[in-house]
Design a protein around this motif. Sequence first.
Motif, PDB file in Angstrom:
ATOM      1  N   UNK A  81       0.849  -1.190   0.000  1.00 19.50           N
ATOM      2  CA  UNK A  81       0.000   0.000   0.000  1.00 19.50           C
ATOM      3  C   UNK A  81       0.891   1.249   0.000  1.00 19.50           C
ATOM      4  N   UNK A  82       0.523   2.256  -0.744  1.00 20.79           N
ATOM      5  CA  UNK A  82       1.234   3.552  -0.791  1.00 20.79           C
ATOM      6  C   UNK A  82       0.284   4.633  -0.328  1.00 20.79           C
ATOM      7  N   UNK A  83       0.617   5.277   0.758  1.00 24.12           N
ATOM      8  CA  UNK A  83      -0.219   6.330   1.289  1.00 24.12           C
ATOM      9  C   UNK A  83      -0.027   7.621   0.498  1.00 24.12           C
ATOM     10  N   UNK A  84      -0.839   8.669   0.809  1.00 21.40           N
ATOM     11  CA  UNK A  84      -0.773   9.916   0.061  1.00 21.40           C
ATOM     12  C   UNK A  84       0.551  10.664   0.316  1.00 21.40           C
ATOM     13  N   UNK A  85       1.103  10.417   1.468  1.00 22.21           N
ATOM     14  CA  UNK A  85       2.381  11.079   1.758  1.00 22.21           C
ATOM     15  C   UNK A  85       3.569  10.324   1.187  1.00 22.21           C
ATOM     16  N   UNK A  86       3.284   9.265   0.466  1.00 15.35           N
ATOM     17  CA  UNK A  86       4.367   8.509  -0.172  1.00 15.35           C
ATOM     18  C   UNK A  86       4.887   7.361   0.643  1.00 15.35           C
ATOM     19  N   UNK A  87       4.383   7.243   1.865  1.00 16.31           N
ATOM     20  CA  UNK A  87       4.858   6.136   2.704  1.00 16.31           C
ATOM     21  C   UNK A  87       4.272   4.819   2.209  1.00 16.31           C
ATOM     22  N   UNK A  88       5.088   3.802   2.163  1.00 16.36           N
ATOM     23  CA  UNK A  88       4.671   2.480   1.661  1.00 16.36           C
ATOM     24  C   UNK A  88       4.597   1.476   2.807  1.00 16.36           C
ATOM     25  N   UNK A  89       3.547   0.672   2.717  1.00 19.38           N
ATOM     26  CA  UNK A  89       3.367  -0.380   3.727  1.00 19.38           C
ATOM     27  C   UNK A  89       3.158  -1.715   3.006  1.00 19.38           C
ATOM     28  N   UNK A  90       3.853  -2.708   3.480  1.00 19.43           N
ATOM     29  CA  UNK A  90       3.750  -4.054   2.869  1.00 19.43           C
ATOM     30  C   UNK A  90       3.138  -5.023   3.869  1.00 19.43           C
ATOM     31  N   UNK A  91       2.145  -5.772   3.422  1.00 16.88           N
ATOM     32  CA  UNK A  91       1.500  -6.783   4.273  1.00 16.88           C
ATOM     33  C   UNK A  91       1.687  -8.145   3.616  1.00 16.88           C
ATOM     34  N   UNK A  92       2.297  -9.047   4.304  1.00 18.44           N
ATOM     35  CA  UNK A  92       2.563 -10.385   3.773  1.00 18.44           C
ATOM     36  C   UNK A  92       1.498 -11.379   4.237  1.00 18.44           C
ATOM     37  N   UNK A  93       1.352 -12.435   3.443  1.00 16.30           N
ATOM     38  CA  UNK A  93       0.463 -13.564   3.770  1.00 16.30           C
ATOM     39  C   UNK A  93      -0.974 -13.111   4.044  1.00 16.30           C
ATOM     40  N   UNK A  94      -1.473 -12.314   3.110  1.00 17.04           N
ATOM     41  CA  UNK A  94      -2.871 -11.899   3.226  1.00 17.04           C
ATOM     42  C   UNK A  94      -3.766 -12.993   2.634  1.00 17.04           C
TER      43      UNK A  94
END
Length: 439
Positions: A81-94
Amino acid sequence: MKHINKLIILFFSCCISANYGQEILSKEAAINIALENNYGILIAKNNMKIAKNNASIYNSDYLPKITANAGANYNNDTNEFTLQNGEKTTVNDVESKVYNASIGLNYTLFDGLGRTYNYKKLKETYNLSELEAKAIIENSLLQIFSKYFEIANLTENSKIYLESLNISKQRLTRTKYGFDYGQNTKLQMLNAEVDVNNDSIRYINTQRILANSKRDLNLLLGREVSTNFNVDTNVKFEQFYQLNSLLEKAKVYNIEIQKLSKSILLSDLDIKINKSNWFPTLNLNSSYGFNKSDNDATFNYAEQLSKGLNAGFSLNWNIFDGGNTKTKVQNAKIIADNLQVQKTQLSNELERNVTNAFEVYKNALFILKAEEKNVETNMLNFSRTEEQFKLGQVTSIEFRQAQVNLLNAQSNLNQAKFDAKNAELIMLQLSGELLNTNF
């Protein structure tokens, strides 16, 4: 000569022992066995079963179609996921799991009456298969009775040949006595021996042909070909057939006429079936189902479930199909016209065939009467010649000629009797009365 006589005596002994205690195969029993075992008739009956299955409501498109579906899916993903401020979040094993099931119903409410005419056609096709089976039964019975009366003819001929052989043996014995006492010549005795041999050969050949014919009949009856039997040699004739009555029955009950009439009816249904393509088709669709999904907690909904009933109508109208339906209708009408022409031709041929068969039958009865008279004359001639031969007033050649004349007359009478019966059966088949006849 002694060796030949021993062989003849041995052959006669075998024939007598073989005939003793044999089954008497009546005409009625032959019919019943054929209906149960004849190969062609069995195949025709199975074809009728197929046609009956095809004419069932289950093959008519009148019943709705019900289908069921079910499925399950499993996913294991890595999401970024990429937020509006450019920060990226990764979620594994969804993980996500999806389940679905449904049951649906489809039914044609109207199709231009196409299935109505199709259903009628299937029923008429079954009726046509009955007529085809009946035709096979008639033809099989004709074959069976042709062979049955051939066996009867050979049986009767065997009796007269055996009787003639006994007469020749008696003459040989008398000639030998005469030769021993100097009253006959060696030539007369040799002539008597030749006649005995010829009569023996005729009788043996007839027995051989008779045995072969019995095997042929067993094959037609669908039973073990080696089964031995005797036949009923008596025949009955109906003397009061009327040509006009036979012609009227033939127009209604003749199998080929009935089959062609049924084909004409089927062609009319084909025209209506093709015309139904000009009309719209209205269908009912309905289903009930549910869908369930289990998602990882990162989604807005961890679990989602939906279920419900759906129903609707659909209308399909092929307004113009490039003239395909028009062509089919025109061709179906031409086929129907051809069948009508064939029926007219068949009716004329049937009238000719029935008339010819009637004349053949009448002529056969006349020949039968003439042969009966001929046998009476030859029996009287042989009786007188035999008396004169015993008194030495006629030669052995004249006696033999009288014997041969009687033999031929009796054989011709047998042939005429069974020819007349076969002619009657053919006439009855053409008029559609064969299966209603007491044989």
